[in-house]
Design an enzyme around this catalytic site. Structure first.
Site, PDB file in Angstrom:
ATOM      1  N   LYS A   1      -6.673   0.632  -7.500  1.00  0.00           N
ATOM      2  CA  LYS A   1      -6.819  -0.416  -8.515  1.00  0.00           C
ATOM      3  C   LYS A   1      -7.483  -1.630  -7.867  1.00  0.00           C
ATOM      4  CE  LYS A   1      -4.526  -3.861  -9.546  1.00  0.00           C
ATOM      5  NZ  LYS A   1      -5.710  -4.733  -9.735  1.00  0.00           N
TER       6      LYS A   1
ATOM      7  N   GLY B   1      -4.123  -8.274  -0.134  1.00  0.00           N
ATOM      8  CA  GLY B   1      -4.062  -9.384  -1.082  1.00  0.00           C
ATOM      9  C   GLY B   1      -3.124 -10.459  -0.566  1.00  0.00           C
TER      10      GLY B   1
ATOM     11  N   GLU C   1      -2.099  -5.738   4.089  1.00  0.00           N
ATOM     12  CA  GLU C   1      -2.974  -6.716   4.759  1.00  0.00           C
ATOM     13  C   GLU C   1      -2.905  -7.976   3.917  1.00  0.00           C
ATOM     14  OE1 GLU C   1      -4.636  -6.325   7.506  1.00  0.00           O
ATOM     15  OE2 GLU C   1      -4.617  -4.178   7.844  1.00  0.00           O
ATOM     16  N   LEU C   2      -2.327  -9.040   4.451  1.00  0.00           N
ATOM     17  CA  LEU C   2      -1.974 -10.186   3.598  1.00  0.00           C
ATOM     18  C   LEU C   2      -2.707 -11.464   4.012  1.00  0.00           C
ATOM     19  CD1 LEU C   2       1.829  -9.289   3.418  1.00  0.00           C
ATOM     20  CD2 LEU C   2      -0.029  -8.558   1.896  1.00  0.00           C
TER      21      LEU C   2
ATOM     22  N   CYS D   1      -9.341 -14.156   4.542  1.00  0.00           N
ATOM     23  CA  CYS D   1      -7.999 -14.183   5.130  1.00  0.00           C
ATOM     24  C   CYS D   1      -8.051 -14.619   6.587  1.00  0.00           C
ATOM     25  CB  CYS D   1      -7.354 -12.821   4.984  1.00  0.00           C
ATOM     26  SG  CYS D   1      -8.459 -11.501   5.492  1.00  0.00           S
TER      27      CYS D   1
ATOM     28  N   GLU E   1      -2.143 -21.479   2.807  1.00  0.00           N
ATOM     29  CA  GLU E   1      -3.445 -20.840   2.985  1.00  0.00           C
ATOM     30  C   GLU E   1      -4.486 -21.600   2.158  1.00  0.00           C
ATOM     31  OE1 GLU E   1      -3.760 -16.791   1.519  1.00  0.00           O
ATOM     32  OE2 GLU E   1      -5.135 -16.293   3.136  1.00  0.00           O
TER      33      GLU E   1
END
Ligand code: NAD
Length: 496
Positions: free
Chosen positions: A189, A243, A265-266, A299, A400
């Site tokens: 998705k 995300g 993976e953030l 990121c 962030e």
């Protein structure tokens, strides 16, 4: 086909190929509900396509297809899976210009950056074509003379994948290539802002002959029902997510509760340290090149620039010069270095962080404002910004920053700076400028981040492990570590 009502996009040659379907079990389908949603160009606000608005039912159809295809796909030879990935690499490479143009229309980054991302995305297809044939087992020492131990590595099964909008092609191939190489089947998705890029990737997999059900695409405006299915359906054996930390934490929690494997993976909050022995001009040039990539929507973008006191003037004046020259605009225009942000909420978040910092004493030496005049008024733009005098009580120091803002912090105590850099819940990327070998090694070892660039602002490649510590994630993508995430270890004990 040309989408009805799609606005012309400068130089976009891919729209004529777009079909408004999801890809399930080898065919392009509409959502069961028949609903669609519109995709817009963040630089102009113009509609550039419509895609199906999928639901939990569509996700279940896709999982059923992936589950049915797993038996045969997982038992194909590694060489045939490698051949498929090589063919996908070749087609993506041939199609790189049209993919880059699609990316700039849909995501906004400058065309040059889109071209670089397509190349990076294709690199994963080639790298994992090579890795597919290097998955091996082991013959281990046994406990008894009449016993043999054999270790086999097998694909984990159906993988559910969720990807972000900021790197809308490479974040797909970074997951799909190792999964397919390992023999897994998948349902993906993409982010609701960039489903057209995802569809273009799946068109490549279709055209190179990926068997029906092996790779499935579900698009949706509301990701929650799909996430619920991905994390609870027993046929899904692994969740691979890229995300935000908040969403990743939630999905990983539910998936882990159902004992699925998880790779996440953030977000990140990268420190960028300029040591007293570094060349401050070189460091400032590196910071300028890195910070404004993808309008700061990365990121691994540096979010805290720690500059030693004696280098403040040289570093800041070089950075002022560089940032002042960064051209903002539509990514199709020549010379544009900073495109639009993804949406209005993103601009509001950046503006909130900058306004908060200024109200607490920081100074915007360049930028520090939204761009709302013509031609920016139809898109989502924020001026490239250099903030000096940033301190730890400001929001931008902890949150962030997904925007083109470089916050500079002055420090005096060299022994303390690694502690300052590590004082964050995130642990994805960090950067260091030094000309001293011992300082470089101490920083590399001491920074609690998964990726450390030493005098290097681009420490990424398909062959290199990418991933974070702490709240920046679990697992690694890229490199030989990346394929291990899609493999189970099985022990066979044989009595003679
Ligand atoms: P996001 O978490 O809002 O969305 C990411 C994806 O998750 C999208 O596909 C979205 O539709 C989906 N999603 C959101 N809520 C969901 C739910 N409840 N169930 C299922 N899916 C759901 O993040 P974003 O704003 O799209 O992306 C930016 C973030 O991604 C930043 O924090 C950035 O640091 C991070 N990122 C990390 C890496 C990395 O490799 N570490 C790479 C790129 C981006």
């Amino acid at each position: 086909m040309i989408l009805p009502g799609a606005a012309p996009v400068p130089g976009n040659v891919l729209l004529r190929r777009i079909v408004d379907h999801m890809f399930i079990d080898g065919s392009w389908d509409e959502a069961r509900s028949g609903k669609t949603f519109e995709v817009t160009d963040p630089a102009t606000g113009e509609a550039i396509g419509t895609v199906p608005d999928g639901s939990a039912e569509d996700a279940l159809d896709a999982i059923a297809a992936a589950d049915a295809a797993f038996g045969s796909w997982s038992t194909t030879t590694a060489q045939s899976r490698a051949d498929l990935l090589y063919a996908a690499w070749q087609l993506m490479t041939e199609r790189s210009e049209s993919l880059a143009r699609l990316m700039t229309s849909e995501q906004g980054k400058p065309l040059k950056a889109s071209r670089a991302e397509v190349k990076y995305a294709a690199d994963f297809l080639r790298f994992y074509a090579e890795e597919a044939t290097r998955v091996t087992g082991e013959w281990l020492p046994s406990a008894r003379a009449d016993q043999r131990f054999l270790v086999l590595r097998q694909p984990v099964g159906v993988v559910a994948m969720v990807t972000p909008w900021n790197y809308p092609i490479s974040m797909l191939t970074r997951k799909m290539a190792p999964a397919l190489a390992a023999g897994c089947t998948l349902v993906l998705k993409p982010a609701e802002a960039t489903p057209l890029c995802a569809r273009a990737v799946f068109e490549i997999f279709e055209e190179v002959g990926t068997p029906a059900g092996v790779a499935n695409l579900v698009t949706a405006l509301d990701p929650k029902p799909i996430g619920e299915v991905f994390t609870t359906d027993p046929r899904v054996r692994k969740l691979a997510f890229t995300g935000s930390t908040a969403v990743g934490r939630h999905l990983a929690g539910v998936a882990a509760g159902n004992l699925k494997r998880v790779s996440v993976e953030l977000g990140g909050h990268a420190p960028f340290i300029v040591f007293p022995d570094a060349d401050p001009v070189r460091a400032a040039k590196g910071a300028a090149a890195l910070k404004f990539l993808n309008a700061g929507q990365a990121c691994i973008s540096p979010n805290r620039l720690y500059v030693s006191e004696q280098h403040q003037d040289a570093f800041v004046s070089t950075l002022v010069d560089r940032v002042s020259k960064v051209k903002t605009g539509n990514g199709f225009e020549d010379g544009v270095g900073v495109g639009p942000l993804v949406n209005e909420a993103a601009v509001a978040k950046v503006a909130g962080q900058v306004d908060d910092a200024i109200s607490l004493g920081a100074e915007a030496l360049v930028g520090g404002r939204r761009l709302t005049d013509e031609p920016f008024d139809r898109g989502h733009f924020y001026a490239p910004t250099l903030l000096a005098g940033v301190r730890d009580d400001m929001r931008i120091y902890r949150e962030e920053t997904f925007g083109p803002v470089a916050p500079v912090i002055s420090y005096g105590d060299v022994d303390e700076v690694l502690n300052l850099a590590n004082d964050t819940n995130y642990g994805l990327a960090a950067y260091v400028y030094t000309n001293d070998f011992s300082t470089a090694i101490r920083a590399f070892e001491g920074l609690r981040f998964g990726i450390v660039g030493i005098n290097d602002v681009n420490p990424t490649a398909a062959s290199a492990p990418f991933g974070g510590m702490k709240d920046s994630g679990i697992g690694r993508e890229g490199s030989h570590d990346g394929i291990a995430e899609y493999l189970e270890t099985k022990l066979g004990g044989f009595a003679l």
